[in-house]
Design a protein around this motif. Sequence first.
Motif, PDB file in Angstrom:
ATOM      1  N   SER A  14       0.829  -1.199   0.000  1.00 44.14           N
ATOM      2  CA  SER A  14       0.000   0.000   0.000  1.00 44.14           C
ATOM      3  C   SER A  14       0.868   1.255   0.000  1.00 44.14           C
ATOM      4  N   SER A  15       0.311   2.321  -0.533  1.00 47.65           N
ATOM      5  CA  SER A  15       0.997   3.620  -0.500  1.00 47.65           C
ATOM      6  C   SER A  15       0.411   4.521   0.582  1.00 47.65           C
ATOM      7  N   ALA A  16      -0.260   3.915   1.561  1.00 43.05           N
ATOM      8  CA  ALA A  16      -0.883   4.687   2.636  1.00 43.05           C
ATOM      9  C   ALA A  16       0.163   5.440   3.447  1.00 43.05           C
ATOM     10  N   GLN A  17      -0.230   6.608   3.913  1.00 46.67           N
ATOM     11  CA  GLN A  17       0.651   7.411   4.770  1.00 46.67           C
ATOM     12  C   GLN A  17       0.695   6.887   6.200  1.00 46.67           C
ATOM     13  N   LEU A  18      -0.332   6.124   6.570  1.00 50.37           N
ATOM     14  CA  LEU A  18      -0.437   5.603   7.929  1.00 50.37           C
ATOM     15  C   LEU A  18      -0.861   4.143   7.881  1.00 50.37           C
ATOM     16  N   LEU A  19      -0.133   3.281   8.571  1.00 51.53           N
ATOM     17  CA  LEU A  19      -0.504   1.877   8.705  1.00 51.53           C
ATOM     18  C   LEU A  19      -1.103   1.660  10.087  1.00 51.53           C
ATOM     19  N   ILE A  20      -2.182   0.893  10.153  1.00 53.76           N
ATOM     20  CA  ILE A  20      -2.818   0.541  11.415  1.00 53.76           C
ATOM     21  C   ILE A  20      -2.651  -0.960  11.604  1.00 53.76           C
ATOM     22  N   GLN A  82       6.448   3.122   2.457  1.00 50.27           N
ATOM     23  CA  GLN A  82       7.194   3.708   3.563  1.00 50.27           C
ATOM     24  C   GLN A  82       6.287   4.725   4.249  1.00 50.27           C
ATOM     25  N   PRO A  83       5.418   4.253   5.145  1.00 48.08           N
ATOM     26  CA  PRO A  83       4.464   5.155   5.800  1.00 48.08           C
ATOM     27  C   PRO A  83       5.154   6.153   6.713  1.00 48.08           C
ATOM     28  N   SER A  84       4.509   7.292   6.881  1.00 45.07           N
ATOM     29  CA  SER A  84       5.022   8.306   7.797  1.00 45.07           C
ATOM     30  C   SER A  84       4.664   8.006   9.244  1.00 45.07           C
ATOM     31  N   TYR A  85       3.547   7.300   9.435  1.00 47.67           N
ATOM     32  CA  TYR A  85       3.079   6.957  10.775  1.00 47.67           C
ATOM     33  C   TYR A  85       2.649   5.492  10.806  1.00 47.67           C
ATOM     34  N   ILE A  86       2.812   4.873  11.979  1.00 46.02           N
ATOM     35  CA  ILE A  86       2.291   3.533  12.211  1.00 46.02           C
ATOM     36  C   ILE A  86       1.513   3.573  13.518  1.00 46.02           C
ATOM     37  N   ALA A  87       0.263   3.133  13.459  1.00 48.11           N
ATOM     38  CA  ALA A  87      -0.581   3.073  14.648  1.00 48.11           C
ATOM     39  C   ALA A  87      -0.655   1.627  15.111  1.00 48.11           C
ATOM     40  N   ASN A  88      -0.136   1.364  16.294  1.00 49.39           N
ATOM     41  CA  ASN A  88      -0.189   0.028  16.885  1.00 49.39           C
ATOM     42  C   ASN A  88      -1.477  -0.078  17.702  1.00 49.39           C
ATOM     43  N   LEU A  89      -2.454  -0.761  17.141  1.00 53.92           N
ATOM     44  CA  LEU A  89      -3.776  -0.872  17.745  1.00 53.92           C
ATOM     45  C   LEU A  89      -3.757  -2.055  18.713  1.00 53.92           C
ATOM     46  N   ILE A 109     -11.344   4.128  19.626  1.00 54.57           N
ATOM     47  CA  ILE A 109     -11.601   5.482  20.129  1.00 54.57           C
ATOM     48  C   ILE A 109     -10.281   6.220  20.325  1.00 54.57           C
ATOM     49  N   ASP A 110      -9.289   5.535  20.894  1.00 52.26           N
ATOM     50  CA  ASP A 110      -7.978   6.135  21.087  1.00 52.26           C
ATOM     51  C   ASP A 110      -7.348   6.489  19.741  1.00 52.26           C
ATOM     52  N   LEU A 111      -7.447   5.568  18.779  1.00 52.40           N
ATOM     53  CA  LEU A 111      -6.938   5.833  17.432  1.00 52.40           C
ATOM     54  C   LEU A 111      -7.624   7.046  16.819  1.00 52.40           C
ATOM     55  N   HIS A 112      -8.931   7.118  16.941  1.00 53.17           N
ATOM     56  CA  HIS A 112      -9.704   8.234  16.392  1.00 53.17           C
ATOM     57  C   HIS A 112      -9.202   9.563  16.933  1.00 53.17           C
ATOM     58  N   HIS A 113      -9.009   9.641  18.249  1.00 53.90           N
ATOM     59  CA  HIS A 113      -8.540  10.892  18.867  1.00 53.90           C
ATOM     60  C   HIS A 113      -7.174  11.304  18.320  1.00 53.90           C
ATOM     61  N   GLN A 114      -6.308  10.323  18.116  1.00 51.58           N
ATOM     62  CA  GLN A 114      -4.960  10.643  17.650  1.00 51.58           C
ATOM     63  C   GLN A 114      -4.914  10.962  16.154  1.00 51.58           C
TER      64      GLN A 114
END
Length: 207
Positions: A14-20, A82-89, A109-114
């Motif tokens: 993926s070319s996403a800027q953020l991986l979850i 090469q994402p700019s952010y990675i969210a560890n859920l 909910i925590d992810l949404h806020h961030q």
Amino acid sequence: MANLQLTHAPILNSSAQLLILPVNTAGTLLDPILTRAKTLFPDNYQRYYRACRDGSLSAGSCLLHKRTREQAGLGISSNGNQPSYIANLVISDHPYHPTRTRWLTDALIDLHHQLIPLVRYHGIRRAALLARPLIDNRLRSNMSNSSNEPLSKNFSVGSLSFNEPNVANSLPLDWYLDILPLLRQQLQDLPKLRIDVHVPKSIDIVS
């Protein structure tokens, strides 16, 4: 409003800027895509693992990692992403324990806020979420031995120990009835964001 799209495409392309990435609080990653991401994004894994070791992670939270320019630079790896952010859920307290509704809800909910400031002030427009760890049926597949006989009340898988009453109260969530509705409920109102939800091929994609 966010645009949630289900896809069978490989998330690491993926070319996403953020991986979850759904993870647990034990620091052990069993899903092959997560183990590959561990190698591709060692900066994120090191931060995640340290948080697991020092006890600062709890099920139902989200550890957002911002990658440095050098770490997220173009052409570092051949995976195409090469994402700019990675969210560890953080959706579980153990690699063999499926997520619970409360954990998944709180983590989203925590992810949404961030994500709100990232979308509003940092130009994040595309995210990719790995769904397979949310629906992994690994626990049930290990609750019987090779003879298809029930395991004893206290049993172990490799070096991991389980207590049967705890397992019985932690059955995997259903993708269509539980997980997908929660994803839509908690993430759909994010503005100007496309979220590609990468599901295994066993999940039907309804157009």
